[in-house]
Design an enzyme around this catalytic site. Structure first.
Site, PDB file in Angstrom:
ATOM      1  N   ARG A   4       0.819  -1.211   0.000  1.00 31.61           N
ATOM      2  CA  ARG A   4       0.000   0.000   0.000  1.00 31.61           C
ATOM      3  C   ARG A   4       0.862   1.274   0.000  1.00 31.61           C
ATOM      4  O   ARG A   4       0.567   2.230  -0.704  1.00 31.61           O
ATOM      5  CB  ARG A   4      -0.896  -0.037   1.240  1.00 31.61           C
ATOM      6  CG  ARG A   4      -1.916   1.043   1.359  1.00 31.61           C
ATOM      7  CD  ARG A   4      -2.756   0.797   2.600  1.00 31.61           C
ATOM      8  NE  ARG A   4      -3.699  -0.288   2.410  1.00 31.61           N
ATOM      9  CZ  ARG A   4      -4.994  -0.134   2.155  1.00 31.61           C
ATOM     10  NH1 ARG A   4      -5.497   1.061   2.082  1.00 31.61           N
ATOM     11  NH2 ARG A   4      -5.781  -1.166   1.988  1.00 31.61           N
TER      12      ARG A   4
ATOM     13  N   HIS B 152      -0.448  -8.187  -8.587  1.00 30.36           N
ATOM     14  CA  HIS B 152      -1.537  -8.319  -7.613  1.00 30.36           C
ATOM     15  C   HIS B 152      -2.838  -7.868  -8.266  1.00 30.36           C
ATOM     16  O   HIS B 152      -2.841  -6.937  -9.071  1.00 30.36           O
ATOM     17  CB  HIS B 152      -1.218  -7.399  -6.431  1.00 30.36           C
ATOM     18  CG  HIS B 152      -1.702  -7.901  -5.118  1.00 30.36           C
ATOM     19  ND1 HIS B 152      -2.916  -7.551  -4.621  1.00 30.36           N
ATOM     20  CD2 HIS B 152      -1.135  -8.718  -4.194  1.00 30.36           C
ATOM     21  CE1 HIS B 152      -3.086  -8.121  -3.435  1.00 30.36           C
ATOM     22  NE2 HIS B 152      -2.012  -8.840  -3.159  1.00 30.36           N
TER      23      HIS B 152
HETATM   24  N1  UDP Z   1       2.322 -15.807  -4.364  1.00 32.76           N
HETATM   25  C1  UDP Z   1       1.570 -16.638  -5.177  1.00 32.76           C
HETATM   26  N2  UDP Z   1       1.295 -16.225  -6.459  1.00 32.76           N
HETATM   27  C2  UDP Z   1       1.713 -15.025  -6.943  1.00 32.76           C
HETATM   28  C3  UDP Z   1       2.470 -14.168  -6.095  1.00 32.76           C
HETATM   29  C4  UDP Z   1       2.754 -14.589  -4.800  1.00 32.76           C
HETATM   30  O1  UDP Z   1       1.163 -17.727  -4.770  1.00 32.76           O
HETATM   31  O2  UDP Z   1       1.425 -14.715  -8.107  1.00 32.76           O
HETATM   32  C5  UDP Z   1       2.604 -16.231  -2.967  1.00 32.76           C
HETATM   33  C6  UDP Z   1       4.060 -16.170  -2.571  1.00 32.76           C
HETATM   34  O3  UDP Z   1       4.718 -17.381  -2.856  1.00 32.76           O
HETATM   35  C7  UDP Z   1       3.993 -15.892  -1.079  1.00 32.76           C
HETATM   36  C8  UDP Z   1       2.703 -15.137  -0.919  1.00 32.76           C
HETATM   37  O4  UDP Z   1       1.959 -15.319  -2.106  1.00 32.76           O
HETATM   38  O5  UDP Z   1       3.911 -17.069  -0.313  1.00 32.76           O
HETATM   39  C9  UDP Z   1       3.005 -13.687  -0.682  1.00 32.76           C
HETATM   40  O6  UDP Z   1       1.848 -12.951  -0.721  1.00 32.76           O
HETATM   41  P1  UDP Z   1       1.867 -11.373  -0.771  1.00 32.76           P
HETATM   42  O7  UDP Z   1       3.093 -10.911  -1.458  1.00 32.76           O
HETATM   43  O8  UDP Z   1       0.535 -10.989  -1.337  1.00 32.76           O
HETATM   44  O9  UDP Z   1       1.841 -10.956   0.747  1.00 32.76           O
HETATM   45  P2  UDP Z   1       2.974 -10.672   1.836  1.00 32.76           P
HETATM   46  O10 UDP Z   1       3.798 -11.908   1.967  1.00 32.76           O
HETATM   47  O11 UDP Z   1       3.749  -9.487   1.384  1.00 32.76           O
HETATM   48  O12 UDP Z   1       2.198 -10.384   3.079  1.00 32.76           O
END
Ligand code: UDP
Length: 374
Positions: A206, A237
């Site tokens: 964000r 995303h």
């Molecule tokens: N991920 C996924 N597909 C994608 C991008 C990320 O499955 O196209 C997975 C990635 O392997 C990780 C998680 O989503 O385990 C991360 O999510 P995100 O980046 O949304 O959140 P954050 O970890 O920053 O809270």
């Protein structure tokens, strides 16, 4: 009613899935509650880990308003808890779902377990609102499952009693190691030519919306211009604030692929095949070292200092000049890349869920209240 596992976003689902499976082998009867905070991303993650929620909230909030979302989640989770009286509630990380779930449980005197407790960037605006949510959970949680010693130290500094903290490792390592042998190569990998190196790019925070994401896109364009043998894969995303900028700036560029979010087994296949990761994601920083892939972190602060200290990641922010400089070093200097790629993953050994289950089984003996037991 057993232990309610409350999850609503993609990372929460991926990180709580191994805990759910591990608890299922015990008498603690885990029950999966889907809040629906992430719509399609959550469904994709649930399919990947093969979990069908026992309950799904009805939703109806405005996902773009943090107050509306948090209030809606608190209200609906509170009603569910009042009706079903779980023995304990488990939440994960730093989302609106985690905070609202912890507060709803606490207000109903239901014990709260916080998985991935103790991460701190020290700046409530960075990452926003995650740093605030995880700090707000700390005083009301009963079990603090810290992924690392540093997270344990942060919790102690916040005044959490040491006997309520356990260092378990991060459960994403359980998930990623389990997935490592079951990946499924997505079609996008067919477009990679022999000799080309893949850069996996993700950005969604964000605090980067607008100028930050634009800076990251400018860096991607410059890297493609400077390095003829790279191909950038960007699973963007689904959030419209992210997609609009990314598609407008990178949509029609040769050797840059802006694609829809990948299913987890496909994402891990791309991660394994990558030479380098540029990301502002927490989970991706934790996963990449398991496959010896260096990460440049597209953020100004980090709550994952362990990755920097271990030498598997470097904090570069969103200034295009800095991103291009640091990525170019890793693309042109084999020893610099090798140094980062050869370090051990500091986030765990794949047994975090077993440890969490063992602790809960000891601390929640049949028919007794946690507060008496702990
Ligand atoms: N991920 C996924 N597909 C994608 C991008 C990320 O499955 O196209 C997975 C990635 O392997 C990780 C998680 O989503 O385990 C991360 O999510 P995100 O980046 O949304 O959140 P954050 O970890 O920053 O809270």
């Amino acid at each position: 009613m057993g232990i309610a596992i409350i999850a609503g976003t993609r990372p929460e689902i991926l990180k709580l899935a191994p805990v759910f499976r591990s608890l299922k082998k015990t008498a603690l009867e885990p029950v999966w509650i889907a809040t629906g905070q992430h719509g399609d991303l959550a469904k994709q993650a649930l399919d990947a880990v093969d979990i069908t929620p026992a309950f799904t909230l009805s939703g109806g909030w405005d996902p773009c308003s943090l107050t509306n979302l948090s209030a809606g989640l608190l209200y609906q989770l509170g009603r569910w808890i009042e009706k079903h009286h779980p023995r304990a509630v488990l939440v994960q990380g730093d989302t609106a779902t985690a905070y609202s779930g912890a507060l709803a449980a606490h207000l109903n005197k239901v014990p709260v377990g916080h998985v991935e407790a103790g991460l701190r960037s020290g700046d409530t605006n960075n990452p926003f609102p995650e740093e605030s949510f995880r700090r707000l959970i700390a005083p009301i949680a009963d079990f603090h499952f810290a992924p690392t010693r540093l997270a344990e130290k942060n919790l102690r500094l916040d005044g959490v009693r040491p006997r309520q903290i356990w260092v378990t490792g991060n459960t994403i390592i359980d998930t990623v190691l389990d997935m490592a042998d079951h990946v499924s190569a997505p079609a996008i990998l067919d477009q990679v030519k022999p000799g080309e190196r893949i850069i996996l790019l993700t950005a969604h925070r964000r605090e980067s919306w607008g100028e930050g994401i634009a800076g990251i896109c400018r860096a991607a364009l410059e890297l493609i211009r400077l390095h003829r043998d790279i191909r950038i894969i960007f699973p963007a995303h689904s959030n419209p604030r992210v997609r609009e900028t990314v598609e407008a700036m990178l949509g029609a560029t040769d050797r840059i692929h802006v694609i829809a979010p990948l299913a987890y087994p496909e994402f891990i296949a791309v991660l394994k095949a990558s030479h380098l990761v540029l990301s502002d994601s927490g989970g991706v920083q934790e996963e990449a070292p398991s496959f010896d892939v260096p990460v440049l972190v597209l953020r100004e602060t980090t709550e994952r200092q362990e990755a920097i200290d271990a030498g598997v990641a470097k904090l570069v922010g969103t200034d295009p000049a800095v991103i291009v400089r640091e990525a170019s070093i890793l693309l042109t200097q084999a020893h610099a890349h090798g140094r980062m790629a050869s370090r051990k993953n500091p986030f765990g050994d794949g047994k975090a869920s077993q440890r969490i289950t063992g602790i809960l089984a000891r601390k929640l003996p049949a028919g007794k209240e946690l507060r008496q037991a702990s």
